[in-house]
Enzyme design. Sequence first.
Site, mmCIF file in Angstrom:
data_model
loop_
_atom_site.group_PDB
_atom_site.id
_atom_site.type_symbol
_atom_site.label_atom_id
_atom_site.label_comp_id
_atom_site.label_asym_id
_atom_site.label_seq_id
_atom_site.Cartn_x
_atom_site.Cartn_y
_atom_site.Cartn_z
ATOM 1 N N GLY A 1 48.377 25.333 36.914
ATOM 2 C CA GLY A 1 49.100 26.398 36.224
ATOM 3 C C GLY A 1 50.496 26.621 36.767
ATOM 4 O O GLY A 1 51.431 26.906 36.015
ATOM 5 N N SER B 1 44.779 25.993 33.139
ATOM 6 C CA SER B 1 44.448 25.382 34.422
ATOM 7 C C SER B 1 42.953 25.097 34.544
ATOM 8 O O SER B 1 42.126 25.809 33.952
ATOM 9 C CB SER B 1 44.889 26.318 35.550
ATOM 10 O OG SER B 1 44.486 25.771 36.790
ATOM 11 N N GLY B 2 42.616 24.068 35.305
ATOM 12 C CA GLY B 2 41.215 23.687 35.476
ATOM 13 C C GLY B 2 40.457 24.547 36.468
ATOM 14 O O GLY B 2 39.245 24.706 36.372
ATOM 15 N N HIS B 3 41.181 25.139 37.426
ATOM 16 C CA HIS B 3 40.479 25.798 38.536
ATOM 17 C C HIS B 3 39.782 27.094 38.151
ATOM 18 O O HIS B 3 38.925 27.565 38.890
ATOM 19 C CB HIS B 3 41.444 26.020 39.710
ATOM 20 C CG HIS B 3 42.354 27.204 39.539
ATOM 21 N ND1 HIS B 3 43.353 27.242 38.599
ATOM 22 C CD2 HIS B 3 42.401 28.378 40.190
ATOM 23 C CE1 HIS B 3 43.973 28.408 38.693
ATOM 24 N NE2 HIS B 3 43.411 29.113 39.639
ATOM 25 N N CYS C 1 47.526 44.715 53.197
ATOM 26 C CA CYS C 1 46.959 44.140 54.420
ATOM 27 C C CYS C 1 46.197 42.849 54.170
ATOM 28 O O CYS C 1 45.955 42.079 55.084
ATOM 29 C CB CYS C 1 46.027 45.153 55.086
ATOM 30 S SG CYS C 1 46.933 46.376 56.017
#
Lengths: 393, 211
Positions: free
Chosen positions: A76, A205-207, A328
């Site tokens: 991406g 995107s593939g993820h 944080c």
Amino acid sequence: MFEETVYLDNSAGTRLDERVLEAMRPYFFDTYAVATSEFGYSMGIEAREALDRARATLAARLGAAQAEEFIFTSGGTESSNMALKGVALALGEKKGKHIITSRIEDFPVLNTAAALGRQGFRVTVLEVDGDGFVDPQAVDKAISSDTILASIQHANQEIGTIQDIDAIARICRGKGVLLHIDATHSFGRVALDVGSTPVDLVTVSGHTIHGPKGVGGLYLRSGTPLAKWMDGGFQEFNHRAGPEDIPSAVGFAAAAELMTDEESDLLGGLRDHLLSRALAEIPHTSLNGHRTKRLPQNGNITFHYVEGESITLQLDMRGFAVSTGSACFSKSLEASHVILGIGGDHERAHGSVRFSLGRYNTKQDVDGVIDAIAEVVGELRAISPLTPDDTKG
Amino acid sequence: MAFPYSEKVLEHFRHPRNVGKIEDADGKSTEGSPACGDMVAVYIKVDDEKKVIDDIKFESYGCASNIATGSIITEMAKGKTLGEAKKITWKEASEELGGLPPVKAHCSVLAVEGLRSAIRDYEERHGLIEERVPTTVEIITKRLRHVMNPLRGLDIVRTNLIKDIKFEDGVVTIVADLPPDHQFASVIKTDIAEKIEPLWDVHQVEVEFTG
């Protein structure tokens, strides 16, 4: 080692589906050649055919008229860079140097727009409302004679808000402005048909879909001007240099085929269960994003008076993986720009937790994380100087 | 497991010692603010004769480092004289915890500052500040460095929020570059008053917003 972990950070990345791995396997060991032209040798031709099939599958999934409108990338981030920089390079001198985007885009779009801003482009960053919606009328108003591109996400990475892309696309088309949408988080979960919605470029995107990490794609409507910004070979219709990653392309397509509406509905049900339990059972909580116009896999809640890194660490020690918008938690020590973008203060960002569901989550996981978070938040509130006395219990 | 924290940090994070308020505290302080993501409150009970910290409690709104440092510092300070406790440094607290990630220094240093401020609060209330140095703009500025600018997560001096400081006849007038109706105006005003009012020769604190 992580067998017992309940993984609820699927928007950051998903577990690969075994069926995807099986589809990829032959292209590592049997048909391992790079794609050649039809005048090459057999193994290279077979590899190219596999690439063509993967391309056709992904293009069809988006409703593209031709398979050639789908370009494989490394993910991406590359797709969004390619879209924004490619259009800017192609049209900057010819048509104009104005780009429109929104405040809650993910970093590939936001930081690419900023980089173009440093190179003399004028960037309008649109505000969003309290649920994270971009007002299509605001896009309309922002367009001027030198506007070349708008880049608005399909759905938000943190709070899941789904934009009215249809309305935005019609406005852009009506005024002759190209529209790129970042669909990294909506692809396969929210319907998108480029045949009926006039968008020009789409990042996927593939993820995020139980496919391989490191592979993505850019839908590029035929005829859209796009300059090549990475030089080398003439692969991907001369849009993207470098040998194609055939196993990943095949895996990406296999993953896309496994994404079903039934599964998305199921996740939507789990999300509703998660949100209603958390908001009803844990006091002093706020929902981030819209209740229904949100990704089926996304829940995002602020637990007031406590800080997110403490929550995520406590949950991690109890076997649950989630993420937070707290400063944080991030490497940059900056609070979520999305929560601040929807008008939240730093305290709301610091106490925000994102739960993102995937194929392998169950109702038991959701109940487990809510039980755990109720306990963790209770413990942290007991030691927080901000907690009102009636809540300390 | 590859946590970025030592076993001892995790232990104190999960089971913080000496948590809560002391209602009739002899000295107390708060450092940080909700906006910057970390906040610590420290309460002490002091043996007036021996000047020893008899009891100490803390509250924390913050990340693991913040909670663990708050916890360890209360253990380190309990039973010590005010003079000894004042000298405890962030480095000592960090070493006692088996080390803290450097990136988390700003979250954990708050607890150390909180302890020192609580002691100073006790000393000011009990007339123990030996040299009564007359308050100056420099002294006021130094204290304002402990007031956070919620917009930036850094203090209000460093982020140029303070446009002017005056001190005349016991009245401190501070001009802040922020609209009076800004969402953080009242929080900043309260924080400033808390830090400046304890000065022995200050009778009144005025904060003007001009944004």
